[in-house]
Design an enzyme around this catalytic site. Structure first.
Site, PDB file in Angstrom:
ATOM      1  N   LYS A 297       0.809  -1.226   0.000  1.00  0.00           N
ATOM      2  CA  LYS A 297       0.000   0.000   0.000  1.00  0.00           C
ATOM      3  C   LYS A 297       0.843   1.278   0.000  1.00  0.00           C
ATOM      4  O   LYS A 297       0.388   2.315  -0.477  1.00  0.00           O
ATOM      5  CB  LYS A 297      -0.958   0.005   1.194  1.00  0.00           C
ATOM      6  CG  LYS A 297      -2.067  -1.013   1.037  1.00  0.00           C
ATOM      7  CD  LYS A 297      -3.067  -0.951   2.171  1.00  0.00           C
ATOM      8  CE  LYS A 297      -4.039  -2.114   2.065  1.00  0.00           C
ATOM      9  NZ  LYS A 297      -5.088  -2.103   3.067  1.00  0.00           N
ATOM     10  N   ASP A 332      -9.900   2.526   2.063  1.00  0.00           N
ATOM     11  CA  ASP A 332      -9.835   1.945   3.410  1.00  0.00           C
ATOM     12  C   ASP A 332     -10.388   2.927   4.451  1.00  0.00           C
ATOM     13  O   ASP A 332     -10.993   2.510   5.440  1.00  0.00           O
ATOM     14  CB  ASP A 332      -8.384   1.598   3.783  1.00  0.00           C
ATOM     15  CG  ASP A 332      -7.964   0.241   3.224  1.00  0.00           C
ATOM     16  OD1 ASP A 332      -8.853  -0.561   2.881  1.00  0.00           O
ATOM     17  OD2 ASP A 332      -6.752  -0.011   3.130  1.00  0.00           O
TER      18      ASP A 332
END
Ligand code: NAP
Length: 510
Positions: A297, A332
């Protein structure tokens, strides 16, 4: 099965030690397949004598293969015996015979006296452990006549090797109307699903009961979850990159949504060791959008031509969209908040006293989300320096993930586990903060998930706490990604079904 010219054929490999075993595999899985490959080398010695019966026992065209040990097969009785076996079987009604690049046997190749039942030759190059140094040269020398179908079946061990395989196959085979391209191993799994996308005539499937292939290479999963027969050279491709990746539920979530809406698109798990090295493969596969998971990420951020404020705030990107270069966002943050809002019936209490366990990438996203709703946060982490560094970025408090930290967590409104403790099925009995005594008024949110409720959530629920499973966050961020990828809302009925499954403890794989 109807098979338009630009679609690939799903090939079921028959690798049982007995003919009867192979017939059982055919009975169970044949309905998903368009063609079968009889791996005669997998049959025991006695059973090999009956191998010639196979073509008459199935309506599907059959490939005759006697793979030697050096190529990843089981035949180790010498080349003379292998050629003798091929000679005995080649006229038995097989539609194709798979012959290796170095095999010289003109009679097997259809030369000499014309045979009415001569199968077409698949001329193959195998590497069961890696990729040959001179892959391009070996591929160029592969098919000797225009009638032969060249096949490459090698094992990419990294994203760079997957990119190399696809580049070499595209370059060398561009003028061949028929070719077979197979990446063995988990890094090559995408070549099975995307056979039609890369111009491969066949995609190979193995029956799960005897499969040594990567998870999900069984015929039913390829045919139903990945809609193998709908993939065409123009099908838009989406996927998830991570390492490891086989446990990911994202292909299940996204493919179910794509299928429910009847969209021409497919979502594939990519085992990626290095995101930058994967990008040439992504371009060749026509990848339009990617979910990004552990551990990439942060690593993908330098690859982005554009990134939005959510990536900046979380310091992480979990969603990439390719247009003119890659742009990045982060679902997220909202994916974390959405189930929280639902748990608080739309209004998150203010000020919210929250405790975040962990200080890794997920905790960073959680901090960005909690700070955006004005929460007061205490960060507890095993490595205290990381706790201090993350907390100071967000003006939060910090402490160790131990008994003293647990004492400071008492009385919190919200406790979030963003450590990897409890993740997956092996760890479901482990808890990140076993010293914490829940009063029953906390909301406990565990980002970790497996196929059962985690130990932390079980204990919290038993104490009367409101609990939120990490699966809820996984779903919420995936639904947002789905909209970004396709421009369509995730189908509401399916969404409800998945949420109910998540609340009941786990998502069922097909
Ligand atoms: P990460 O960057 O590798 O961070 C791991 C964190 O877990 C660190 O804080 C680490 O502490 C801690 N940790 C690891 N092993 C531990 C142990 N035995 N005892 C105590 N603490 C331990 O990973 P991440 O990206 O933050 O992901 C963390 C978890 O969240 C993973 O399980 C991931 O799957 C999950 N997650 C779920 C979702 C979802 O949608 N539900 C989304 C994102 C992530 P140290 O710093 O001391 O090593």
């Amino acid at each position: 099965m109807a098979n338009p010219a630009d679609r690939a054929l799903l090939c079921l490999c028959l690798t049982s030690p007995t003919l009867q075993g192979n017939l059982s595999i055919l009975e169970a899985h044949g309905k998903y397949a368009d063609i079968v490959e009889l791996r005669v080398d997998c049959l025991t010695g006695d059973e090999r004598a009956h191998a010639g019966r196979l073509p008459s026992l199935t309506a599907l065209p059959a490939i005759l293969t006697v793979r030697r040990a050096a190529d990843g097969g089981l035949f180790d009785e010498g080349e003379a015996d292998r050629i003798g076996l091929l000679r005995r079987l080649v006229g038995a009604g097989f539609a194709y015979v798979d012959l290796e690049e170095d095999l010289r046997a003109p009679d097997l190749e259809g030369a000499g006296a014309p045979r009415t039942r001569a199968p077409r030759v698949i001329r193959s190059l195998h590497d069961p452990v890696g990729i040959p140094e001179d892959l391009e040269g070996r591929l160029r020398a592969l098919a000797r006549t225009p009638r032969e179908i060249p096949k490459v079946a090698v094992t990419p061990r990294s994203s760079a090797e997957l990119s190399r395989l696809l580049e070499a196959a595209e370059g060398v085979f561009s003028a061949r109307p028929e070719k077979i391209i197979l990446g063995l191993g988990e890094a090559g799994f995408c070549t099975r699903v995307l056979a039609a996308r890369i111009g491969s005539k066949l995609g190979y499937a193995l029956a799960a009961e005897i499969s040594a292939a990567p998870d999900r290479a069984d015929p039913r999963t390829l045919a139903e979850m990945y809609r193998f027969h709908s993939v065409s050279p123009g099908t838009p491709v989406y996927g998830v990159i991570g390492n490891p990746i086989s446990h990911s539920l994202s292909p299940l979530i996204h493919n179910r949504g794509l299928a429910a809406l009847g969209l021409d698109a497919v979502y594939v798990p990519f085992l990626v060791d290095e995101p930058a090295a994967f990008m040439p493969a992504a371009a060749r596969l026509g990848v339009k959008g990617l979910s990004v998971t552990i551990p990439h990420k942060q690593a993908v951020i330098p690859l982005l031509a554009r990134r939005d404020a959510l990536v900046e705030a979380a310091g992480a990107c979990n969603t990439m969209l390719r247009d003119d270069g890659w742009s990045g966002t982060n679902t997220d943050v909202e994916g974390f908040l959405s189930p929280l809002r639902e748990a608080f019936s739309g209004r998150i209490a203010s000020p919210l006293h929250a405790v975040v366990l962990g200080a890794g990438g997920a905790a960073r996203g959680v901090m960005a989300a909690l700070c955006s709703v004005g929460a007061r946060v205490l960060v507890l982490n095993r490595g205290v320096e990381k706790a201090m560094s993350l907390a100071s970025e967000y003006g939060a408090q910090w402490g160790p993930l131990d008994e003293t930290g647990a004492a400071r967590a008492q009385g919190a409104d919200l406790i979030v586990n963003a450590t990897s403790v409890g993740m997956g099925d092996d760890g479901t009995n482990a808890e990140p903060l076993p010293w914490c005594r829940f009063s029953g008024r906390e909301t406990v949110y565990d980002l970790a998930y497996g196929s059962r409720e985690t130990a932390m959530l079980r204990r919290a629920r038993a104490a009367g706490c409101r609990t939120i499973s990490g699966l809820r966050m996984l779903l919420a961020q995936a639904f947002l990604q789905f909209r970004i990828f396709t421009g369509r809302e995730y189908p509401p009925v399916l969404r409800g079904e998945l949420e109910r499954e998540a609340d009941a403890g786990g998502l069922s794989r097909p």
